[in-house]
Every structure is written in structure tokens, then in C-alpha cells.
Design a protein around this motif. Structure first.
Motif, mmCIF file in Angstrom:
data_model
loop_
_atom_site.group_PDB
_atom_site.id
_atom_site.type_symbol
_atom_site.label_atom_id
_atom_site.label_comp_id
_atom_site.label_asym_id
_atom_site.label_seq_id
_atom_site.Cartn_x
_atom_site.Cartn_y
_atom_site.Cartn_z
ATOM 1 N N ASN A 28 9.027 15.691 -15.902
ATOM 2 C CA ASN A 28 7.991 15.282 -15.957
ATOM 3 C C ASN A 28 7.141 16.607 -14.960
ATOM 4 O O ASN A 28 5.376 16.457 -15.404
ATOM 5 N N LEU A 29 7.275 15.744 -13.959
ATOM 6 C CA LEU A 29 6.826 16.889 -12.574
ATOM 7 C C LEU A 29 6.596 18.219 -12.629
ATOM 8 O O LEU A 29 6.016 18.827 -12.547
ATOM 9 N N ARG A 30 8.096 18.707 -13.563
ATOM 10 C CA ARG A 30 8.013 20.273 -13.492
ATOM 11 C C ARG A 30 7.365 21.079 -14.179
ATOM 12 O O ARG A 30 6.554 21.813 -13.809
ATOM 13 N N GLU A 31 7.454 20.280 -15.516
ATOM 14 C CA GLU A 31 6.487 21.101 -16.576
ATOM 15 C C GLU A 31 4.980 21.075 -16.976
ATOM 16 O O GLU A 31 4.434 21.143 -16.821
ATOM 17 N N MET A 32 4.457 19.309 -16.507
ATOM 18 C CA MET A 32 3.570 19.361 -16.404
ATOM 19 C C MET A 32 2.524 18.150 -15.544
ATOM 20 O O MET A 32 1.465 17.088 -15.298
ATOM 21 N N ARG A 33 3.208 17.424 -14.162
ATOM 22 C CA ARG A 33 2.344 17.600 -12.864
ATOM 23 C C ARG A 33 2.705 16.117 -12.867
ATOM 24 O O ARG A 33 1.154 16.129 -12.771
ATOM 25 N N VAL A 34 3.028 15.748 -13.594
ATOM 26 C CA VAL A 34 2.846 14.248 -13.477
ATOM 27 C C VAL A 34 4.086 13.182 -13.126
ATOM 28 O O VAL A 34 5.009 13.392 -13.650
ATOM 29 N N LEU A 35 3.322 12.349 -12.598
ATOM 30 C CA LEU A 35 3.921 11.344 -11.939
ATOM 31 C C LEU A 35 4.102 9.800 -11.859
ATOM 32 O O LEU A 35 3.515 9.672 -12.669
ATOM 33 N N PRO A 36 5.588 9.268 -12.390
ATOM 34 C CA PRO A 36 5.095 7.460 -12.259
ATOM 35 C C PRO A 36 4.138 6.903 -11.354
ATOM 36 O O PRO A 36 4.163 7.222 -10.307
ATOM 37 N N GLU A 37 3.849 5.814 -12.107
ATOM 38 C CA GLU A 37 2.100 5.239 -11.789
ATOM 39 C C GLU A 37 3.011 4.694 -10.161
ATOM 40 O O GLU A 37 2.034 4.652 -9.306
ATOM 41 N N SER A 38 3.859 4.008 -10.218
ATOM 42 C CA SER A 38 4.765 3.196 -9.555
ATOM 43 C C SER A 38 4.856 3.779 -8.140
ATOM 44 O O SER A 38 4.788 3.157 -7.330
ATOM 45 N N ILE A 39 4.364 5.634 -8.677
ATOM 46 C CA ILE A 39 4.215 5.808 -7.084
ATOM 47 C C ILE A 39 3.448 7.222 -6.543
ATOM 48 O O ILE A 39 2.819 7.988 -5.825
ATOM 49 N N SER A 40 2.111 6.786 -6.745
ATOM 50 C CA SER A 40 0.850 7.445 -7.701
ATOM 51 C C SER A 40 -0.144 7.586 -6.342
ATOM 52 O O SER A 40 -0.499 8.249 -6.039
ATOM 53 N N LYS A 41 0.520 6.262 -5.087
ATOM 54 C CA LYS A 41 0.380 6.536 -3.918
ATOM 55 C C LYS A 41 0.434 7.779 -3.432
ATOM 56 O O LYS A 41 -0.298 8.555 -2.110
ATOM 57 N N TYR A 42 1.566 8.880 -3.778
ATOM 58 C CA TYR A 42 2.050 9.807 -3.183
ATOM 59 C C TYR A 42 1.600 10.853 -4.231
ATOM 60 O O TYR A 42 2.575 12.348 -3.213
ATOM 61 N N GLU A 43 0.587 10.513 -5.129
ATOM 62 C CA GLU A 43 0.670 11.988 -6.006
ATOM 63 C C GLU A 43 0.296 13.670 -4.997
ATOM 64 O O GLU A 43 1.051 14.464 -5.350
ATOM 65 N N ASP A 44 -0.462 13.156 -4.495
ATOM 66 C CA ASP A 44 -1.250 14.045 -4.083
ATOM 67 C C ASP A 44 -0.251 15.168 -3.314
ATOM 68 O O ASP A 44 -0.294 17.225 -2.689
ATOM 69 N N TYR A 45 0.510 14.444 -2.010
ATOM 70 C CA TYR A 45 1.318 14.745 -1.434
ATOM 71 C C TYR A 45 2.627 15.716 -2.539
ATOM 72 O O TYR A 45 2.520 16.271 -2.116
ATOM 73 N N ILE A 46 3.051 15.265 -3.095
ATOM 74 C CA ILE A 46 4.267 15.664 -4.429
ATOM 75 C C ILE A 46 3.299 16.902 -4.733
ATOM 76 O O ILE A 46 4.470 17.912 -4.922
ATOM 77 N N LEU A 47 2.524 16.937 -5.419
ATOM 78 C CA LEU A 47 2.448 17.622 -6.346
ATOM 79 C C LEU A 47 1.734 18.980 -5.208
ATOM 80 O O LEU A 47 1.657 20.886 -6.147
ATOM 81 N N GLN A 48 1.588 18.972 -4.011
ATOM 82 C CA GLN A 48 1.707 20.470 -3.228
ATOM 83 C C GLN A 48 2.439 20.800 -3.354
ATOM 84 O O GLN A 48 2.558 21.728 -2.694
ATOM 85 N N LEU A 49 3.747 20.069 -2.615
ATOM 86 C CA LEU A 49 5.160 20.522 -2.512
ATOM 87 C C LEU A 49 5.221 21.240 -4.325
ATOM 88 O O LEU A 49 5.862 22.312 -3.774
ATOM 89 N N VAL A 50 4.874 21.263 -5.156
ATOM 90 C CA VAL A 50 5.616 21.970 -6.039
ATOM 91 C C VAL A 50 4.709 22.287 -6.601
ATOM 92 O O VAL A 50 4.463 22.826 -7.816
ATOM 93 N N ALA A 51 3.631 23.103 -5.957
ATOM 94 C CA ALA A 51 2.569 24.018 -6.509
ATOM 95 C C ALA A 51 3.099 24.945 -6.905
ATOM 96 O O ALA A 51 4.537 26.292 -6.705
ATOM 97 N N PHE A 52 2.883 25.806 -8.331
ATOM 98 C CA PHE A 52 3.568 26.718 -8.900
ATOM 99 C C PHE A 52 3.033 27.671 -8.134
ATOM 100 O O PHE A 52 4.095 28.755 -8.054
#
Length: 338
Positions: free
Chosen positions: A240-264
Motif C-alpha cells: 500500500n505504501l509503495r503503490e498507493m502511498r497509503v499508511l496504516p491509521e495507527s502510524i498516521s502521526k509519522y505519515e509526512d516523514y515516511i512519505l518524504q522518505l519514499v518519494a518517487f
């Protein structure tokens, strides 16, 4: 027949890892009594020798608490027992499956012995948010150090992140590392690495730079925070993270950081130095680290014990071809006397 340097200097405890051309043993040095990991890599016509030596050169450049420590490396020529099915396909005869002997060069790499890898830890238990942040920070610091040495790791995954007995994270396994030239910032790439962690540019075989590891860090950060209970749950979250850039709700607090790391785009991913300025590190505290009842490996104090007396030795050779000591004059070959 002369004993090899490896057999002269180390007791083998057990095999702790295996690849197509390599095996890693937990060992005790006969002189200093300390535990080490010794990686044995077979050189042959099917394997890129420059690639093998690249791992040694990368390890030797590093000296940081969050990078597995390198101690020594050497090459020996050893007689190896193998079956005919390992020989060339054009070798014919009536002795199919019969054993034969060959003289092979083996590279031995002596490294720091670690308690376990991240894969083992996450399979056995969940970790607290504070511990996840602490471990992730250790990975970033280790990478920042190797980047200063002009190295691309190229294969960050939970199996290549180790934890020592003091719960310190260690970046390890430089088998796919790339060494950048003095002025180079990118290098040609194949699609090598662990698929779940592979950056888009590496999957395509495009030139890569150090940002390829930053993408892998994003997947690792997800795994540290996710507390997944099954392999399928973990695989689903990574996909889900790789294909749709979606994270589990339980770690939404860190969403901005993780999405920066896996930017295309690699250019959009932060550098290690930028990551180390993130405000999340204010939450890292050693007091938040989990209690871990697992006991680190203990090595006996009897330095004079014979190999047969060492625990687990009877199974240690199961993962390696049976080795016989080569004659002394065989050690003069291509790489010189060991």
C-alpha cells in the motif's frame, strides 16, 4: 597437510547465515576469547570477485557505532568436497552424483558479532514507539557515516540491520555496496537488492545515488512503527505504501516523514543530515527502550577446548561445503601466501 588460518585461529560455534556463495559463522577467537562473525565467500568463475572485494573495501572505510565493525579479511586456497552436479554441464561420465574435489579460493571476513538482526526481533516481538524511533535514528546515523565515505549500501532491509547485546543498531551486509569515485554522485545500477525495499529507479536499472537507501529507510520506518502481527499484514502495508502511498491509521502521526522518505523522485527524498534535524528525535529517550529478556550469545571461557567440544559444532558444517586443509604449496596461488 597444513591447517587453514581459519581453523587455526577460530572455534566455529554455529552457522548464522547463508547465501548462494557465502556462509556466516558465529565463532570464538582462540587467542582473545571474543565472539566474532566470520563470513566465508567462495570465489569461483560464477561469482564477481571485484564485487566480493568491494564489500571488504566498504567495511574497511567505516568506523562508527551504528555500522557493523570490520576487523580483518584474508584469502585462502582450500580443497572443497563437491558433487559432480556442481561441475560444468558439459562434463559427462557414469559417476553422476559422485563427489569430487576442487581447489577454490575462499575469502574470510572477520566482523563484529551481533546479538540478532531486525528481522528476528520483529518476528519475535513488538517494540515500543520510543524504541522504534531510537532504532531508526541509529540506522540514519549509520547511513550518514557511510555516505561520508562515498558508499551506497544498496541493500537495506530488516535482515541487514543488526542489533548488538547493548541494543545498538548496526548497518551491516555490504555485499551489494557501491563505491563512488571522488567526484561521482551517482553510479550505474542493476535491479539488485531486496524487492520490497527497492527504490523505483533501482527497479528500472537506472543510475542510482545515495537516495536509493533513503527509500529503503522509509520501508524500514514503516516496519518499525507498524507492529504487524503476520507476514501478510506486513506485506499488505508495504505494498500500500509503495503503490498507493497509503499508511496504516495507527502510524498516521509519522505519515509526512515516511512519505518524504519514499518519494518517487530521488531528488525529493531528504538527505540523512536533513533527517537528523527532524523534530521527532525529541521523543527519543533511552528510558523508552523496551525490556528485552533475550540473552546475548555467551561463549565459553575454555580457550583450549577442541573444535569437537564446542557447542553446536556438530551442525556448524551443514551449511558449508566440507572443507579439507590444502597443502602448504597451494597457498602460493594467485592471492599469495595466507
Amino acid at each position: 597437510m597444513e591447517a587453514t588460518r581459519f581453523h587455526k585461529e577460530f572455534y566455529k560455534i554455529k552457522g548464522i547465515g547463508k547465501g548462494a556463495y557465502e556462509t556466516v559463522f558465529s565463532c570464538m577467537h582462540k587467542l582473545d576469547g571474543q565472539a566474532y562473525a566470520v563470513k566465508i565467500v567462495k570465489f569461483n568463475r560464477h561469482y564477481d570477485q571485484d564485487k566480493v572485494l568491494r564489500e571488504v573495501k566498504a567495511l574497511a572505510k567505516c568506523n562508527h557505532s551504528n555500522v557493523v565493525r570490520y576487523f580483518n579479511a584474508w584469502i585462502e586456497w582450500i580443497v572443497v568436497q563437491s558433487s559432480d552436479e556442481d561441475e560444468d554441464d558439459d562434463k559427462e561420465g557414469d559417476d553422476d552424483g559422485a563427489s569430487s574435489k576442487s581447489l577454490d579460493a575462499m575469502l574470510f571476513i572477520q566482523m563484529e558479532h551481533c546479538h540478532q538482526n531486525l528481522d528476528n526481533l520483529l518476528e519475535q516481538s513488538t517494540i515500543t514507539e520510543g524504541t522504534a524511533l531510537k532504532y531508526f535514528q541509529g540506522m540514519v546515523k549509520g547511513l550518514d557515516h557511510i555516505y561520508g565515505k562515498k558508499i551506497i549500501h544498496g541493500d537495506l532491509s530488516r535482515k541487514n540491520i543488526f542489533i548488538d547485546a547493548n541494543k545498538v543498531i548496526k548497518v551491516a551486509d555490504f555485499g551489494l555496496a557501491k563505491l563512488l569515485g571522488n567526484s561521482a554522485t551517482a553510479i550505474k545500477s542493476g535491479s539488485s537488492g531486496t524487492k520490497s525495499y527497492l527504490a523505483p529507479e533501482a527497479e528500472k536499472g537506472a543510475p542510482i545515488d545515495q537516495k536509493v537507501d533513503i527509500y529503503s529507510l522509509g520501508i524500514l520506518f514503516l516496519e518499525l512503527l507498524g507492529s504487524f502481527t503476520t507476514m501478510s499484514e506486513r506485506a499488505h502495508a508495504i505494498n500500500n505504501l509503495r503503490e498507493m502511498r497509503v499508511l496504516p491509521e495507527s502510524i498516521s502521526k509519522y505519515e509526512d516523514y515516511i512519505l518524504q522518505l519514499v518519494a518517487f523522485s530521488p531528488e525529493e527524498r531528504p538527505s540523512t543530515k536533513e533527517i537528523l534535524t527532524w523534530p521527532i528525535w525529541a521523543d527519543v529517550s533511552s528510558s523508552e527502550a523496551e525490556n528485552d529478556d533475550r540473552v546475548p550469545i555467551r561463549i565459553g571461557d575454555d580457550h583450549q577446548a577442541a573444535d569437537d567440544d564446542m557447542p553446536g559444532l556438530e551442525n556448524a558444517d551443514d551449511d558449508m561445503p566440507e572443507l579439507e586443509d590444502a597443502d602448504d604449496d597451494m597457498h602460493h596461488a594467485r592471492f599469495g601466501r595466507c
